[in-house]
Motif scaffolding. Structure first.
Motif, short mmCIF file in Angstrom:
data_model
loop_
_atom_site.label_atom_id
_atom_site.label_comp_id
_atom_site.label_asym_id
_atom_site.label_seq_id
_atom_site.Cartn_x
_atom_site.Cartn_y
_atom_site.Cartn_z
N ASN A 180 -47.42 90.30 51.81
CA ASN A 180 -48.79 89.93 52.08
C ASN A 180 -49.41 89.32 50.82
O ASN A 180 -48.85 89.41 49.74
N PHE A 181 -50.60 88.72 50.98
CA PHE A 181 -51.32 88.26 49.78
C PHE A 181 -51.71 89.48 48.96
O PHE A 181 -52.13 90.49 49.53
N ASP A 182 -51.60 89.37 47.60
CA ASP A 182 -52.18 90.49 46.86
C ASP A 182 -53.63 90.16 46.55
O ASP A 182 -54.05 88.99 46.61
N VAL A 186 -48.71 80.63 50.63
CA VAL A 186 -48.87 80.54 52.09
C VAL A 186 -47.97 81.56 52.81
O VAL A 186 -46.89 81.88 52.33
N ILE A 187 -48.50 82.05 53.93
CA ILE A 187 -47.67 82.88 54.82
C ILE A 187 -47.53 82.10 56.13
O ILE A 187 -48.52 81.59 56.67
N LEU A 188 -46.28 81.96 56.59
CA LEU A 188 -46.04 81.15 57.78
C LEU A 188 -45.96 82.00 59.04
O LEU A 188 -45.45 83.12 59.03
N THR A 213 -41.28 75.66 49.07
CA THR A 213 -42.59 75.02 48.96
C THR A 213 -42.89 74.23 50.22
O THR A 213 -42.00 73.55 50.75
N VAL A 214 -44.11 74.39 50.72
CA VAL A 214 -44.54 73.51 51.81
C VAL A 214 -45.77 72.76 51.32
O VAL A 214 -46.55 73.27 50.52
N PHE A 232 -47.83 74.46 48.48
CA PHE A 232 -48.02 75.91 48.62
C PHE A 232 -46.66 76.59 48.55
O PHE A 232 -45.68 76.14 49.13
N ARG A 233 -46.65 77.74 47.86
CA ARG A 233 -45.40 78.51 47.79
C ARG A 233 -45.42 79.53 48.93
O ARG A 233 -46.41 80.23 49.14
N VAL A 234 -44.32 79.57 49.69
CA VAL A 234 -44.22 80.51 50.81
C VAL A 234 -43.93 81.90 50.27
O VAL A 234 -42.96 82.09 49.53
#
Ligand SMILES: Nc1ncnc2c1ncn2[C@@H]1O[C@H](COP(=O)(O)OP(=O)(O)OP(=O)(O)O)[C@@H](O)[C@H]1O
Ligand SMILES: [Mg+2]
Lengths: 410, 238
Positions: free
Chosen positions: A142-144, A155-157, A175-176, A183-185
């Motif tokens: 998850n995002f911290d 990013v979370i896909l 990377t997307v 953005f780094r996945v």
């Protein structure tokens, strides 16, 4: 053993007058069909509500900018929103029973990874989102809180996006590019499937709220910390309505809305929306219950009528049976079994009809058609009971016949 | 001991137009193994008598003992049991179930006797064999001649091995040749020990019996023990 034989002879008596029997059964057929459709539609609607709650998250309200009651004059996308991060924070801090207040922005975008390109929805969120929607990452993390605070470009896909961009490969740390921002996945969400309205909920990507506001979606959001909407999650269902009251007052205060000024926000109870669907399903169910009750009654009377006719027609047969040693109770059970067989066949036909109706209603309403084995058992049992109840009087009349008078009857 | 004992048997019908005394004070004993012909003009009470001794009807007054059972004391189930085990009834109109084949009709009394399917089938088949109709077991009544239908009815009457076979004008609906055959069948059965009481209008038929009872106005006016025709023929030959 004896019963099977009795049923077989009842069937042959029924088949001897096939058309008449079929017409007699009609009431039962319709009654049982209504019961089956009623139960199926009822549980289909309940299932829809469950699914809606499951896909959105339970005990959820959504705060949107603008006032929906204002002749539909809602704010267009991209216009400055009246809602802010701070509103969300204030709601979370000051309203009892609120366990998450998730501000978010959303928009449509292209996502590129290597040679692959995918159009999807992007959400800028904070950590409350996952709690509000009862949804979490399956792979990665998850995002911290720091990433959220700084608005990092991570990013979370959603599953669909991950699959379309990376196929079988591991997307983590890849990377997307979204609007040329790399953005780094860091994670992939657990699959959520279709929403109650048939949308693919996994066709989505999540970025930190600030990253979304600054770099992807309408840059004007970023200036004043405004957000698109706020999901508010309550701990318990009964806290939603009073909670909405309190939030309304809090936001009026914060937005300095006084007197008869229009609110610049609106709050909808999402549980309520789900409940509305189930309420209309309930109305339909009540209607079907009434149809079922009337049809079963009419069907039962039809069976009584036809059994009385049958007893009269077969008086000689009854006399003969008595003459060769049938006891009154043998005659009684013969006609009871005949009435019950008749109504049970009606019940089975009714199940088929009801299932068909339920299927089409479900197709129309867009919920799964659920025909439970319990409903079928109850329907068969009930139609058998109708046969026994309404068949009893004619059967008793048959059993009370005097053998010699019965034999003499033409 | 007599198989049938009636004492003061009386049957009165109450009608709107008054009372009809169909049977008046009938005292009769019929011995086990006898062959009784019942004759008399129309309306003399023959059928009324048959229905009473066949336990299909109850007397207004009087006593009836069948095989030492006091019939008037029995309830509906008791009467049903008696009809089922002790009595075989043959009707003028055959009274076969139209939707059921011959063997099914013959099985009927055994259904109510609680005989299991297999045994029922076997016994019904041998009863049909006994009346010469084994080859017609799966014909429906409609597909049989009158004589054949009456044979099926006789097989049905016999199948529970009753001690008493009652026949109310069994040949009334048949031509004379077929009637002869049916009668011969009754005689054969009687020789095998079945007690037979048979109503007829035909004096020739009456002569086949060992005993002839004549009714008039509900009373027995004549009761002759006679030699059956065959015996007389045989005597004449020797
Ligand atoms: N169910 C009935 N109700 C009223 N009267 C009846 C009934 N059955 C018979 N009777 C009367 O009882 C009398 C005897 O009738 P029963 O049928 O015993 O005559 P039967 O000797 O069998 O005549 P047949 O040779 O014509 O068959 C007749 O007068 C008849 O009208
Ligand atoms: Mg008669």
């Amino acid at each position: 053993m004896r019963l099977i034989e009795a049923i077989r002879s009842a069937l042959s008596a029924i088949m001897a007058n096939a058309l008449r029997s079929l017409l007699t059964m009609l009431g039962i057929v319709i009654g049982v069909a209504a019961v089956i459709a009623m139960v199926a539609i009822g549980s289909g609607a309940r299932n829809l509500v469950d699914r809606q709650i499951r896909s959105l998250g339970a005990n959820l309200a959504i705060i949107t900018p603008g006032n929906v009651t204002q002749g539909g004059a809602r704010l267009g996308a991209g216009a400055a929103s009246s809602l802010t991060d701070d509103d969300a924070q204030a709601i979370k801090n000051e309203i009892d029973g609120v366990i998450a207040a998730a501000p978010f922005v959303q928009g449509g975008t292209q996502v590129v990874a290597g040679g692959n390109n995918w159009a999807t929805r992007i959400y800028g969120i904070d950590n409350d989102w996952f709690e509000a929607r009862e949804w979490d990452v399956a792979v990665g993390r998850n995002f911290d809180p720091e990433e959220i605070r700084r608005g990092d470009i991570v990013v979370i896909l959603g599953q669909t996006v991950a699959r379309n961009l990376f196929g079988e490969d591991d997307p983590i740390d890849q990377t997307v590019r979204v609007r040329n921002v790399p953005f780094r996945v860091i994670g992939v969400m657990a699959p959520k499937g279709q929403s109650a309205f048939g949308q693919d909920q996994d066709d989505v990507i999540f970025v930190p709220l600030d990253a979304g506001r600054r770099r992807v979606i309408g840059r004007n959001y970023a200036k004043d910390g405004s957000v698109g909407s706020i999901f508010v999650k309550f701990a318990r269902e009964e806290e939603i309505e009073p909670g909405i009251e309190l939030i309304t007052r809090l936001l009026q205060q914060r937005h300095r809305i006084v007197g008869d000024q229009e609110d610049d926000f609106s709050i909808r109870n999402l549980t309520e929306i789900a409940n509305t669907a189930s309420a209309s399903a309930n109305t339909l169910s009540m209607l079907l219950a009434a149809v079922a009750a009337v049809s079963l009654l009419v069907g039962g009377i039809g069976i009584m009528n036809i059994m009385l006719v049958s007893v009269t027609e077969r008086t000689r047969e009854i006399g003969l049976r008595l003459a060769v040693g049938a006891r009154p109770r043998d005659i009684l059970s013969q006609f009871l079994i005949e009435a019950t067989t008749l109504s049970t066949i009606g019940g089975i036909l009714g199940i088929a009809l009801g299932a068909t109706v339920a299927y089409f209603v479900a197709q129309l309403a867009g919920w799964p058609s659920l025909i439970s084995s319990e409903a079928i058992a109850v329907a068969v049992g009930f139609s058998a009971l109708v046969g026994i109840f309404f068949g009893f009087y004619p059967a008793q009349r048959a059993a009370k016949l005097d053998p010699i008078e019965a034999l003499r009857r033409e | 001991m007599a198989l049938i004992e009636t004492r003061g048997l009386r049957r009165v019908y109450d009608l709107d137009g008054g009372r009809v005394v169909a049977l008046d004070h009938v005292d009769l004993d019929v011995a086990q193994g006898d062959f009784v012909a019942v004759m008399g003009p129309s309306g003399s009470g023959k059928s009324t008598f048959m229905n009473l001794i066949g336990c299909l009807d109850r007397p207004t007054e009087g006593h009836y003992r069948l095989a030492d059972t006091a019939v008037e004391k029995l309830d509906a189930d008791g009467l049903a049991a008696l009809r089922n085990r002790q009595i075989g009834f043959v009707f003028q109109q055959f009274n076969l179930l139209p939707r059921v084949d011959a063997i099914g009709n013959v099985e009927l009394p055994m259904v109510y006797a609680g005989v299991d399917r297999r045994a029922r089938h076997e016994r019904a088949l041998s009863a049909l064999e006994r009346v010469g109709l084994a080859g017609r077991a799966h014909h429906r009544p409609m597909q049989l001649s009158g004589g054949q239908q009456q044979r099926v009815a006789i097989a049905r009457a016999l199948v529970n091995r009753p001690s008493l076979l009652l026949a109310d004008e069994p040949t009334g609906a048949l031509d004379s040749r077929t009637a002869e055959e049916i009668l011969a069948l009754f005689q054969e059965l009687n020789r095998e020990g079945v007690t037979i009481v048979l109503v007829t209008h035909d004096a020739d038929v009456g002569r086949h019996a060992r005993r002839l009872i004549r009714f008039r106005d509900g009373r027995v006016i004549e009761d002759i023990r006679q030699q059956p025709l065959e015996a007389r023929r045989e005597e004449a030959l020797t």
